[in-house]
Design an enzyme around this catalytic site. Structure first.
Site: not given
Length: 704
Positions: A88, A107, A136, A274, A448
């Protein structure tokens, strides 16, 4: 630089408290060298932005420390940003690379080899490899994802590390399990417990470490980023001894990385919790530090530099600044679907990958749409699944992340989706009153009419006097119910104060408690008032008309057929059962009123038809599935109404408009600009200047 970087750094700082936080930011570091640099940073910035340095053994340990509120921030590579999402955490600031003239927040992942050896990317089996670290981006996720088809690996539960250990003869993969798979750490040179360590305690860790593994003749190939060779070999004569391996199994000079790379990868990012993550304090620390210690302001302490032979401590040395990441962006949106797909491919069996690619997931807004979607899925012979979102914008986000694949949108949200990179797939052509032919898949869509409807008995209201009345809208950002009428009013008044145009409104999706939500009623229990889904009874075309019919509002902004679809017995719900179409009239822009049957001569604008949207790479599959489904469940389908009908709803307009005759092909209008038309796109762009859309802000960041 002095002009450019501060401008970037200022992005998103409006409303940011500039005062020093009561508690400083705790920065997580993973090595002795990083800790030393962090302490220098701390001493230089302490008067304005107090901070502390927290040491852990690895990036993963830093992620866990932040999640446990024992640290606040750390800079991570994309693969670790993905890992952090499971705790989180979210990215809050991106590193900027490149130059002042050409800044970039990405990158290139590349495979570097020495000249004089003739093997290609598809001939790496049995070679010696150098990696930045397990998990990674440039050093593991991207290259191993590309090489997966060459690995003797069926997928989980067999460990991927085991397959890679068998593929290369020897490797240095810092952070790998050297006890279980010694080959992966064979080339590493750290001493004792630091051999294969997940930090610079292992000399071959990171970009420069992996390149040195190749440079010193230890490995045959190094998986790094495009700038690694330039940073370690500033002389062109030295760089010319190296080449890049290209995905088409050719080689190119190291300068040709834009044409020869394994993938484009999002830049490293600072992550935080978060929730309660000190995001503002972290950003202010970065903002002030870059101004004082960035590359445009030479000092004894350099934020984007590493002393001695060290490289990329705390931040990449190539960083020139930071860009604040919009709050709507989580880790998955930041990384982007291509990168997420690459990571998923390393965590699934081949059969799981194939199954994921074969299915189409439809996004339903609210529980009523989900119920209809599940009925559709249960009757479909194709691999059709359903996902649920609370709002249309949340559905768009699901499609961007690959959690869903398609949905049908009104023109206003087609604009938003298009700005986010999605494309129209098929158009909803309204049921034709002139023809009952089913052969209209190729008929050009005509759109429409967006109209303003009032009660006939309320004779004092005209378009010229509509301001100050009570209004009913389909939802914020929808075409007939919001974009067209509000755009006209903005042009007339020159004001963006939407909540002052009308005395009271129901505009689902507005700020709860605001004037724009005053007339909304929520569901039967009075819950979910003003939410932009069918839980709000005044949501959508039918809901906005109901708001008018029940005398909550004075004017309803809907489309031309809405009144006809809900009066004269066409809608059998109790609230609509006794309604007659001749009890309502249309407001014309010239100040007159006309019967609801004369929309062609009395409307606010011609609106583009609703359309199905998807990701560009999924569009052809979605189109094929929908045309097949339409043949079975469409208005003229062989199993409608016996089993299921796409264009019928228990309430109104669920998943598709009920008056849709057919999902029609686009006649070449396969971008949102072409589909909506330049006039509509310009009008929406002008209206969007009146307010900030978090999703559009996020998509502007992602599409940069």
């Amino acid at each position: 630089m002095k002009l450019f970087i501060p401008a970037l750094l200022f992005l998103g700082t409006l409303g940011l408290c500039l005062a020093a936080p009561k508690k400083g930011v705790r920065w997580c570091v993973i090595s002795t060298a990083e800790y030393s640099k962090c302490r220098q940073w701390q001493s230089k910035i302490r008067r304005t932005n107090p901070m502390f340095c927290i040491r852990r053994a690895s990036p993963t340990d830093c992620i866990r420390a932040i999640a446990a509120k024992r640290a606040d921030a750390v800079t991570l590579d994309g693969g670790l940003v993905f890992e952090a999402d499971q705790y989180k955490l979210r990215p809050v600031a991106a590193e900027i690379y490149g130059t002042e003239e050409n800044p970039q927040t990405y990158y290139y992942a590349v495979a570097v080899v020495k000249k004089g050896f003739n093997f290609q990317l598809n001939q790496l089996q049995g070679r010696k490899s150098c990696h930045t670290g397990l998990g990674r981006s440039a050093g593991w996720n991207i290259p191993i994802g590309l090489l997966r088809r060459f690995l003797d690996w069926a997928g989980p539960p067999e460990p991927l590390q085991k397959a890679v250990a068998k593929f290369f003869s020897q490797s240095c993969v810092p952070c790998a399990d050297g006890n279980a798979y010694p080959n992966l750490c064979q080339l590493c040179i750290g001493k004792g417990k630091d051999k294969c360590a997940c930090s610079s305690q292992e000399p071959y860790f990171g970009y420069s470490g992996a390149f040195n593994c190749l440079h010193k003749g230890i490995g045959d190939v190094a998986f790094v980023k495009e700038s690694t060779v330039f940073e370690n070999l500033p002389q062109k004569a030295d760089r010319d001894k190296y080449e890049l391996l290209c995905p088409d199994n050719t080689r190119k000079p190291v300068e040709a990385f834009r044409e020869c790379h394994l993938a484009r990868v999002p830049s490293h990012a600072v992550v935080a919790r978060s929730v309660n993550g000190k995001e503002n304090s972290i950003w202010e620390l970065l903002y002030q530090s870059q101004k004082k210690f960035g590359k445009s302001n030479p000092q004894e302490f350099q934020l984007f530099g590493s002393p001695g032979q060290q490289k990329d401590l705390l931040f990449r040395d190539a960083t020139i600044g930071f860009l604040k990441i919009p709050s709507k962006i989580d880790s998955k949106l930041y990384l982007g679907l291509p990168y997420l797909t690459a990571i998923q491919g390393l965590r699934e069996t081949a059969a799981e990958v194939e199954a994921r690619q074969a299915k189409v997931v439809w996004c339903a807004v609210g529980p009523e749409e989900l119920r209809k979607c599940r009925q559709w899925s249960s009757q479909s012979s194709q691999n059709l699944n359903c996902s649920l979102a609370s709002t249309t914008e949340d559905c768009i986000v699901q499609v961007l992340k690959g959690e869903a694949d398609a949905m049908s949108l009104d023109g206003g949200f087609i604009y938003t989706a298009g700005k986010c990179g999605l494309v129209p797939v098929l158009a909803e052509n309204q049921k034709s009153r002139q023809s009952s032919s089913s052969d209209c898949v190729h008929r050009p869509t005509q759109g429409y009419f967006a109209v303003a409807v009032v009660r006939k008995a309320n004779g004092g209201i005209t378009w010229n006097s509509v301001r100050g009345t009570k209004s009913c809208h389909t939802a914020v950002d929808r075409t007939a119910g919001w974009n067209i009428p509000m755009g006209l009013l903005v042009n007339q008044t020159g004001s963006c104060k939407f909540d002052e145009f009308f005395s009271q409104s129901c505009a689902p999706g507005s700020q709860p408690g605001s004037n724009l939500c005053a007339l909304c009623v929520g569901n039967d229990q009075g819950v979910d008032k003003c939410v932009p889904n069918s839980n709000e009874r005044y949501y959508g075309y039918t809901g906005a008309f109901r708001c008018l019919a029940e005398n909550a509002g004075d004017v309803a902004f809907v489309k031309d057929v809405t009144v006809l679809d809900n009066t004269n017995g066409q809608n059998t719900e109790e609230w609509a059962r006794e309604l007659r179409s001749d009890d309502f009239e249309l407001l014309c822009l010239d100040g007159t009123r006309k019967p609801v049957t004369e929309a062609q001569n009395c409307h606010l604008a011609v609106a583009p038809s609703h359309a199905v949207v998807s990701r560009k790479e999924k569009a052809a599959q979605v189109e094929q599935v929908l045309l097949t489904e339409q043949a079975q469940f469409g208005r003229y389908g062989k199993d409608c109404p016996d089993k299921f009908c796409l264009f019928r709803s228990e309430t109104k307009n669920l998943l598709f408009n009920d008056n849709t005759e057919v999902l029609a092909q686009l006649q070449g209008k396969t971008t949102y600009e072409k589909y909506l038309g330049s006039e509509y796109v310009t009008a929406i762009a002008n209206l969007k200047q009146c307010s900030v859309s978090p999703l559009l802000e996020a998509c502007a960041f992602m599409m940069r």
